[in-house]
Write an enzyme that holds these catalytic residues in place. Structure first.
Site, mmCIF file in Angstrom:
data_model
loop_
_atom_site.group_PDB
_atom_site.id
_atom_site.type_symbol
_atom_site.label_atom_id
_atom_site.label_comp_id
_atom_site.label_asym_id
_atom_site.label_seq_id
_atom_site.Cartn_x
_atom_site.Cartn_y
_atom_site.Cartn_z
ATOM 1 N N GLU A 57 42.926 -46.199 15.556
ATOM 2 C CA GLU A 57 42.668 -45.798 14.126
ATOM 3 C C GLU A 57 41.806 -44.525 14.342
ATOM 4 O O GLU A 57 41.984 -43.510 13.405
ATOM 5 C CB GLU A 57 41.864 -46.686 13.378
ATOM 6 C CG GLU A 57 42.857 -47.781 12.993
ATOM 7 C CD GLU A 57 42.750 -49.011 14.100
ATOM 8 O OE1 GLU A 57 42.213 -48.877 15.033
ATOM 9 O OE2 GLU A 57 43.273 -50.078 13.893
ATOM 10 N N HIS B 205 38.990 -60.104 7.632
ATOM 11 C CA HIS B 205 40.373 -59.962 7.151
ATOM 12 C C HIS B 205 40.358 -59.969 5.796
ATOM 13 O O HIS B 205 41.698 -60.179 5.165
ATOM 14 C CB HIS B 205 41.472 -60.484 7.868
ATOM 15 C CG HIS B 205 41.644 -60.114 9.242
ATOM 16 N ND1 HIS B 205 40.791 -60.540 10.237
ATOM 17 C CD2 HIS B 205 42.446 -59.379 9.732
ATOM 18 C CE1 HIS B 205 41.126 -60.158 11.283
ATOM 19 N NE2 HIS B 205 42.190 -59.169 11.204
#
Lengths: 336, 347
Positions: free
Chosen positions: B74, B143
């Site tokens: 990322e 998450h």
């Protein structure tokens, strides 16, 4: 990368180019000497980092000029560089306007960032130069600039700079992998000055040469020893040509030298070799070499110093005579 | 939802029924057709079509040169988007879950968000960072977070959170066209995914063709006179459910902020000046976040506007638990929202 030395003439390392390397190093050094003097002129009594015409942290690159001069000699002003918190030598070698850079360092409205950035955050769209105060976090942006250059159908390239300490950052490894995977026109440069602030390379880095890390990403990697500007030039010649030809990224590590502290005010008590450092200054040694090769004499040397001195004097004068930003504009430029 | 003049903010022509995910993709398609500098990159955005349907079909039309699967890196690919944006492209980078910001936050808040400022306005970073947020389906503490308050706290980036298909389309088009970095946070629970519980409004009418919704304008999604409920994301739908339930007893006005940055403070003040009662519903953490900011928006201007203290229904500063009864206990679900509205309306 091949081990055979490229032909010096073939890669443009003629007398004029050699004098150019020298002149670039002199300009960078003289600029930083001027900043050094201005920085310390009014920090007293004692040393107060927030005081004076040039406040804040100051990371000077004296001793590391061969890296910037050797790499940037191959670049055009439409090539990009993402440099580090120690950025001045690369900015100067890439042709960033000295006056606007000095003005930014002095926090003036006429500076590259209208005084919003400071010496670690210099952005010059004209030369596609930028730097970041966060170690190795300039690497990823270089990928994107290279990506855009390819998409725009050009042969422009991006150079990303970090230090030996920075080669242990995740951003370093992510960037090398992605650039190799996508064959991006990037030249990764590591300035190995032996020190990650106060931590010696031997205590922080598992490999003796970061060039071997390039192999992990299937790209050419070379390590240049001796802080030799011409050796950097030759290594960069190959890496830049490879990137420009669309053959993908390369890595160059240069074993360079941090002549001064990590930042100004760093007493460097951790550095046992400090007394010997000055003897390894790359500029006098290159001067000696050029003299012995009959390229440089007193008059040429004086001219180079005089021209550098005049440009720096003008730049500092421009900075000092420029207005400070209006406090009421502190919130300008948050959004476009 | 009936699409009226006021909701079709810049659209032309008719409407069609789309899921939120499909509406988001439609905006990207239109912008990619219009502007060759737009491209999408991220993890599993190509053949997979985005884990939450954010890119479904894009690869087929635009190919792997413009819809690009990345390594799980990322920092590298968000940084790449920044560099490409600086050089005049308009990247859309996807951070699969907002929870993953920890592995790349430096690129986001120290680079993407600050370059324009540090450069004194000389460098623009026109990019979109899309990311999935929210819980309610037992995905656990890493998450399920919303985290929009964290992004909104850091200056230099716009933060948009669509809750309906039409807004998902209109805000995406505006985000791509914006010259600033925009974080586009889509709640998984509003996307209309086949494999996750859908709210009843996850499929709705969306204007066809080019359609933009201005960033920074809240929407009064339900008119009311007794209590103002200010909210965002999936909570908009929970609040609407409660408001419909309470109709006849409490007349609830529902404000969908649609963006945290810019925050439409005028819309908040206009509603509270009318009702005098404020409930803020926020799936993000309670402290130091959106609910406090909305409350301060009122008290900074005129605390006497309030007939009752503000009630905040948010995640009570708790990691999102895995087990369903625990997760439901901390999410701002209908029961907690209704209790808060009733309490504020009681005097």
């Amino acid at each position: 990368m091949t081990t055979t030395a490229p032909d010096r003439q073939q890669v443009g390392l003629d007398d004029e180019a050699r004098l150019g390397l020298y002149a670039t190093m002199v300009l960078a050094r003289r600029f930083e000497e001027a900043i050094l003097a201005e920085y310390h002129a009014d920090k007293g009594p004692g040393f107060d980092i927030g005081k004076g015409l040039v406040p804040g942290e100051m990371h000077l690159a004296a001793g590391q000029e061969p890296v910037a001069a050797g790499v940037c000699a191959h670049l055009r002003s439409d090539d990009a560089i993402t440099a580090t918190h120690r950025p001045h030598h690369f900015a100067i070698a890439h042709g960033v306007d000295l006056g606007r850079m000095a003005a930014e360092i002095f926090g003036r409205e006429t500076g590259l960032g209208h005084g919003r950035g400071g010496h670690m955050h210099l952005f010059d769209p004209e030369t596609h130069f930028s730097c970041s105060g966060i170690v190795t976090e300039g690497y990823p942006a270089a990928l994107g600039q290279a990506f855009a250059f390819v998409r725009h159908g050009t042969d422009r390239i991006a150079v990303a700079v970090t230090g030996d300490g920075g080669a242990n950052q995740g951003a370093f490894h992510e960037s090398l992998n992605l650039a190799a995977c996508w064959k991006l026109p990037v030249v990764f440069v590591i300035e190995d000055n032996d020190w990650a602030i106060s931590v010696p390379r031997s205590a922080s880095t598992a490999v003796s040469s970061n060039a071997t890390r390039a192999r992990a990403y299937d790209m050419p990697g070379v390590r240049v020893e001796d802080n030799d500007v011409e050796a950097v030039y030759l290594a960069a010649s190959e890496a830049v040509a490879r990137a420009r030809a669309g053959d993908g990224p390369s890595l160059i590590e240069v074993h360079t030298l941090r002549l001064w502290g990590h930042f100004e005010g760093d007493a460097q008590g951790y550095r046992p070799e400090l007394a010997e450092v000055v003897g390894h200054d790359p500029i006098p040694s290159y001067e000696t070499k050029l003299r012995s090769d009959g390229i440089l004499d007193d008059s040429r040397r004086d001219k180079i110093y005089q021209q550098a001195g005049e440009r720096i004097e003008q730049a500092i004068a421009f900075a000092k005579s420029s207005p400070l930003p209006d406090p009421s504009t502190a919130r300008s430029y948050i959004f476009a | 939802m009936v699409v009226t003049e006021s909701t079709v903010e810049a659209g032309l022509g008719g409407t069609h029924r789309l899921t939120t995910a499909r509406a988001m993709v439609e905006a990207i398609e239109i912008e990619m057709r219009r502007d060759a500098s737009v491209f999408y990159l991220g993890e599993d955005v190509g053949a997979y079509g985005g884990i939450f349907g954010s890119t479904t079909g894009l690869l087929d039309e635009f190919g792997p040169e413009r819809v690009i699967d990345t390594p799980i890196s990322e920092t590298a690919f968000i940084g790449l988007a920044i560099g490409a944006a600086v050089e005049g492209m308009r990247p859309i980078a996807e951070l699969m879950f907002a929870d993953f910001m920890g592995v790349c936050l430096d690129q986001i808040y120290n680079h993407m968000a600050k370059i324009h400022y540090e450069s004194g306005g000389h460098v623009k970073v026109p990019m979109v960072l899309t990311t999935a947020v929210g819980g309610g389906y037992s995905d656990g503490a890493q998450h399920s977070q919303c985290l929009w308050g964290t992004f909104a706290h850091l200056p230099g980036m716009k933060v948009v959170v669509p809750s309906t298909p039409a807004d998902a389309k209109g805000l995406m088009a505006s985000a791509i066209q914006d010259d600033n970095p925009v974080i586009y946070m889509f709640h998984k629970g509003v996307m209309g995914l086949a494999w996750m519980a859908k709210n009843s409004r996850a499929i709705d009418l969306v204007p066809e063709g080019l359609y933009t919704v201005p960033i920074g304008k809240a929407k009064v999604i339900r008119q009311g006179s007794d209590v103002s409920v200010v909210t965002i994301g999936l909570s908009v739908h929970h609040v609407l459910d409660v408001a419909e339930n309470l109709a006849g007893n409490v007349d609830v006005e529902v404000i969908d902020l649609r963006s945290l940055v810019p925050l439409d403070r005028e819309a908040i003040l206009a509603s509270v000046s009318k009702t005098g009662r404020l409930v803020v519903v926020d799936e993000d953490y309670l402290s130091f976040g959106l609910s406090g900011e909305v409350s301060a928006t009122v008290t900074d201007v005129d605390p006497t506007m309030l007939k009752m203290p503000v009630k905040r229904v948010a995640n009570p500063d708790t990691p999102v638990p895995y087990s369903r009864p625990l997760e439901y206990a901390i999410l701002p679900r209908q029961d907690r929202i209704e209790a808060a509205i009733r309490e504020v309306a009681s005097a």
